[in-house]
Design a protein around this motif. Structure first.
Motif, PDB file in Angstrom:
ATOM      1  N   PHE A   1       0.819  -1.212   0.000  1.00 29.19           N
ATOM      2  CA  PHE A   1       0.000   0.000   0.000  1.00 29.19           C
ATOM      3  C   PHE A   1       0.855   1.265   0.000  1.00 29.19           C
ATOM      4  CE2 PHE A   1      -2.971  -3.213   1.464  1.00 29.19           C
ATOM      5  CZ  PHE A   1      -4.132  -2.879   0.782  1.00 29.19           C
TER       6      PHE A   1
ATOM      7  N   SER B   1     -12.738  -7.290   9.982  1.00 28.45           N
ATOM      8  CA  SER B   1     -13.991  -6.573   9.684  1.00 28.45           C
ATOM      9  C   SER B   1     -14.073  -5.223  10.384  1.00 28.45           C
ATOM     10  CB  SER B   1     -15.193  -7.441  10.097  1.00 28.45           C
ATOM     11  OG  SER B   1     -15.214  -8.670   9.371  1.00 28.45           O
TER      12      SER B   1
ATOM     13  N   SER C   1     -17.840 -12.218   8.207  1.00 28.75           N
ATOM     14  CA  SER C   1     -16.752 -11.369   7.738  1.00 28.75           C
ATOM     15  C   SER C   1     -17.341 -10.201   6.962  1.00 28.75           C
ATOM     16  CB  SER C   1     -15.831 -12.210   6.839  1.00 28.75           C
ATOM     17  OG  SER C   1     -14.919 -11.408   6.137  1.00 28.75           O
TER      18      SER C   1
ATOM     19  N   GLN D   1     -17.325 -15.848   5.278  1.00 27.96           N
ATOM     20  CA  GLN D   1     -16.229 -16.560   4.639  1.00 27.96           C
ATOM     21  C   GLN D   1     -16.433 -18.039   4.917  1.00 27.96           C
ATOM     22  OE1 GLN D   1     -13.736 -15.295   2.563  1.00 27.96           O
ATOM     23  NE2 GLN D   1     -13.718 -17.496   2.184  1.00 27.96           N
TER      24      GLN D   1
ATOM     25  N   VAL E   1      -7.762 -16.212   0.811  1.00 25.29           N
ATOM     26  CA  VAL E   1      -8.743 -15.833   1.841  1.00 25.29           C
ATOM     27  C   VAL E   1      -8.050 -15.159   3.016  1.00 25.29           C
ATOM     28  CG1 VAL E   1     -10.361 -16.760   3.534  1.00 25.29           C
ATOM     29  CG2 VAL E   1     -10.333 -17.670   1.184  1.00 25.29           C
ATOM     30  N   THR E   2      -6.928 -15.744   3.436  1.00 21.91           N
ATOM     31  CA  THR E   2      -6.230 -15.242   4.610  1.00 21.91           C
ATOM     32  C   THR E   2      -5.508 -13.929   4.340  1.00 21.91           C
ATOM     33  OG1 THR E   2      -5.848 -17.534   5.242  1.00 21.91           O
ATOM     34  CG2 THR E   2      -4.509 -15.858   6.348  1.00 21.91           C
ATOM     35  N   LYS E   3      -4.893 -13.826   3.161  1.00 26.27           N
ATOM     36  CA  LYS E   3      -3.889 -12.776   2.969  1.00 26.27           C
ATOM     37  C   LYS E   3      -4.296 -11.619   2.074  1.00 26.27           C
ATOM     38  CE  LYS E   3       0.087 -15.852   3.582  1.00 26.27           C
ATOM     39  NZ  LYS E   3       1.304 -16.414   2.950  1.00 26.27           N
TER      40      LYS E   3
ATOM     41  N   ARG F   1     -13.562  -7.064   2.243  1.00 24.83           N
ATOM     42  CA  ARG F   1     -14.157  -5.742   2.459  1.00 24.83           C
ATOM     43  C   ARG F   1     -14.817  -5.220   1.182  1.00 24.83           C
ATOM     44  NH1 ARG F   1     -12.453  -0.561   1.437  1.00 24.83           N
ATOM     45  NH2 ARG F   1     -10.560  -1.460   0.545  1.00 24.83           N
TER      46      ARG F   1
ATOM     47  N   PRO G   1       6.651  -0.051  -9.457  1.00 27.37           N
ATOM     48  CA  PRO G   1       7.995  -0.092  -8.876  1.00 27.37           C
ATOM     49  C   PRO G   1       7.955  -0.492  -7.399  1.00 27.37           C
ATOM     50  CG  PRO G   1       7.635   1.961 -10.088  1.00 27.37           C
ATOM     51  CD  PRO G   1       6.320   1.266 -10.014  1.00 27.37           C
ATOM     52  N   GLY G   2       8.903  -1.332  -6.995  1.00 27.00           N
ATOM     53  CA  GLY G   2       9.064  -1.658  -5.577  1.00 27.00           C
ATOM     54  C   GLY G   2       8.287  -2.863  -5.105  1.00 27.00           C
ATOM     55  N   TYR G   3       7.243  -3.259  -5.815  1.00 28.52           N
ATOM     56  CA  TYR G   3       6.413  -4.370  -5.334  1.00 28.52           C
ATOM     57  C   TYR G   3       6.996  -5.710  -5.773  1.00 28.52           C
ATOM     58  CZ  TYR G   3       2.828  -1.177  -3.740  1.00 28.52           C
ATOM     59  OH  TYR G   3       2.157  -0.202  -3.056  1.00 28.52           O
ATOM     60  N   ASP G   4       6.829  -6.713  -4.893  1.00 30.50           N
ATOM     61  CA  ASP G   4       7.374  -8.047  -5.154  1.00 30.50           C
ATOM     62  C   ASP G   4       6.275  -9.015  -5.602  1.00 30.50           C
ATOM     63  OD1 ASP G   4       6.022  -8.849  -2.850  1.00 30.50           O
ATOM     64  OD2 ASP G   4       7.820  -8.919  -1.602  1.00 30.50           O
TER      65      ASP G   4
ATOM     66  N   SER H   1       4.639 -11.179  -3.755  1.00 32.77           N
ATOM     67  CA  SER H   1       3.896 -11.715  -2.614  1.00 32.77           C
ATOM     68  C   SER H   1       2.452 -11.224  -2.540  1.00 32.77           C
ATOM     69  CB  SER H   1       4.606 -11.317  -1.318  1.00 32.77           C
ATOM     70  OG  SER H   1       4.384  -9.940  -1.069  1.00 32.77           O
TER      71      SER H   1
ATOM     72  N   PHE I   1       1.459  -9.293  -0.317  1.00 40.05           N
ATOM     73  CA  PHE I   1       1.451  -7.869   0.034  1.00 40.05           C
ATOM     74  C   PHE I   1       1.172  -7.032  -1.212  1.00 40.05           C
ATOM     75  CE2 PHE I   1       4.262  -9.546   3.475  1.00 40.05           C
ATOM     76  CZ  PHE I   1       3.403  -9.268   4.527  1.00 40.05           C
TER      77      PHE I   1
ATOM     78  N   ALA J   1      -2.661  -7.721  -2.076  1.00 41.06           N
ATOM     79  CA  ALA J   1      -3.548  -6.983  -1.160  1.00 41.06           C
ATOM     80  C   ALA J   1      -3.593  -5.495  -1.506  1.00 41.06           C
ATOM     81  CB  ALA J   1      -3.083  -7.178   0.289  1.00 41.06           C
ATOM     82  N   SER J   2      -2.452  -4.964  -1.957  1.00 37.46           N
ATOM     83  CA  SER J   2      -2.387  -3.526  -2.259  1.00 37.46           C
ATOM     84  C   SER J   2      -3.261  -3.127  -3.439  1.00 37.46           C
ATOM     85  CB  SER J   2      -0.933  -3.123  -2.540  1.00 37.46           C
ATOM     86  OG  SER J   2      -0.098  -3.367  -1.418  1.00 37.46           O
TER      87      SER J   2
END
Lengths: 284, 284
Positions: A13, A267, B12, B17, B64-66, B71, B256-259, B261, B263, B266-267
């Motif tokens: 983010f 949530s 959730s 979920q 689901v987890t990550k 939302r 740029p900068g993101y791998d 994963s 993360f 999610a972003s």
């Protein structure tokens, strides 16, 4: 003084989700701690910090993976620090059960063998870790304190005992009366022995009864009503009861259908971060 | 016909979920699938569905987890289906490496022993699983198809081969040219043998070259530039190259900068869900 050694960093983010390792003098072992560093860290302004205290069995990674907090933390410019839940290592005392020993530090300073040589999570969270965080990042002086279950107990008890260090406390599904629930009694017996006066120093209900009249630290609690531990571990409700007796303005929200899991935390984590952010910014 | 058996459900973001188990005739084994059911499922309107195809080593649970998708899925009223990445079980062929066998089905129908008796993820994702989902939930007929890495390959190839079944395709860090990268060549050799004409049926670049002129299925791809596999596995870029050659309007964003994963996922997952939602609703 020891310092934080970066062991991983992933962009998230616009900020970075990082993991650090450091020697802990207080816990007498090596510890991991996860830190979300928001994009605003590139500016020169001190940032607000929230400490997240996790529950039984967790490490520093559960909250990072499952709570989905980075989006709002990035928006608000919050540093979010997620410590481990106990000292760790082969030479650190442990127990076979999930609710005692490693992963179950209960955010207290143990006085009893074999625990007292490492289990000092109270001092670690209140003093040593903030020292390391503040020497690594540009932080506002007071922090917000949040947590889940055993970590909700940690947030409430550490916050109520250190009013000068924190701006605000929040908790999901917290253990609030450990001297009167199975998890708390088992842990306090092991870590603190039979001296019940000492137990009360780590009991949120007792602390609020003793100190509530002297302070106005804002408190927010969320509790799922389909939480399997809500009745059996007497979560949340006894604290709400004491707050009402004391005329203390704690915000307590109950949520039908939600359980004890990170699906519940995810949530509602946004409202907790916004809650802390509001009070944290009053330091500017 | 088999049906979905509910094995867990957690509230959730106002929805649920859920995790289901079911017998798969196509895969010849028992499978788990995770489904986010938004709060709008309580109404009587058919809901839009997005299938999320995960990458190497994942089960139905990683996303689901990550990914923090619930939302936005709850806000938009999206059902999000996350299948496993291969057939599973003690009597299902496997390999010691992470990129072949269980957890590495590559969304194709294997023709070679010992794989061909279970590894038919193409048929499972395109036909059998949607049959089960549509008999359990009230769904709009066409779905959105999204995925990551090997699952991005799945989303692109299954979507490009089944234009009538999907409204839109999106991918994070996709394998786009498996016939020309190490992961793809290893898997295709094992699952498909040496018949390279068959390989091209599962190669997004080849499919776009052959079919791009006949279709206008919207495609969105996001790629991190600090992704360790971006160069070595030739992710994303060859597909963008073919799309430009074909004058095909795929949206390709580099970050740029993101791998590689979650993360990164999610972003940007919010933009993918909104992308699919826009086209899914055109069915109403």
């Amino acid at each position: 003084m020891a310092s934080l050694e970066l062991i991983s960093s992933a962009k998230s983010f616009g900020g970075h989700q990082q993991r650090y390792r450091h020697a802990s003098d207080v816990l007498n072992c090596s510890m991991n701690v996860s830190v979300f560093v928001p994009p605003q860290a590139e500016q020169d302004t001190p940032l607000p910090v929230v400490y997240w205290l996790s529950g039984l069995t967790c490490t520093d990674e559960n909250f990072v993976t499952k709570a989905g907090a980075a989006r709002v933390a990035a928006e608000l410019g919050l540093i979010v620090v997620a410590p481990d839940t106990s000292p760790r290592g082969d030479d650190v005392a442990d127990d076979e059960s999930y609710d005692l020993g490693q992963g179950a530090g209960f955010y207290l300073n143990a006085t009893q063998a074999p625990w007292h040589s490492h289990y000092r999570m109270y001092d670690y969270i209140v003093d040593e870790l903030p020292g390391l965080i503040n020497q690594t990042f540009n932080c506002l002086p007071k922090a917000g304190l949040a947590g889940h279950s055993m970590g909700g107990h940690g947030a409430l008890t550490l916050g109520l005992s250190n009013l000068q260090k924190y701006t605000s406390i929040s908790a999901f599904s917290p253990i609030v009366n450990p001297i009167d629930c199975p998890w708390g009694q088992k842990a306090f017996n092991a870590y603190l022995g039979e001296n019940e006066a000492e137990w009360e120093l780590y009991d949120a209900c007792c602390l609020l009864q003793q100190q509530g009249q002297f302070m106005q630290l804002p408190i927010l609690i969320d509790q799922g009503l389909d939480d399997d531990f809500y009745q059996s571990q007497k979560l949340t409700r006894p604290f709400e009861h004491v707050a009402k007796q004391m005329n203390y303005p704690a915000i307590v929200n109950y949520h039908p259908g939600y359980d004890h899991s990170y699906f519940f935390i995810a949530s509602f984590i946004e409202s907790h971060l916004r809650f802390h952010h509001k009070y944290l910014l009053e330091q500017r």
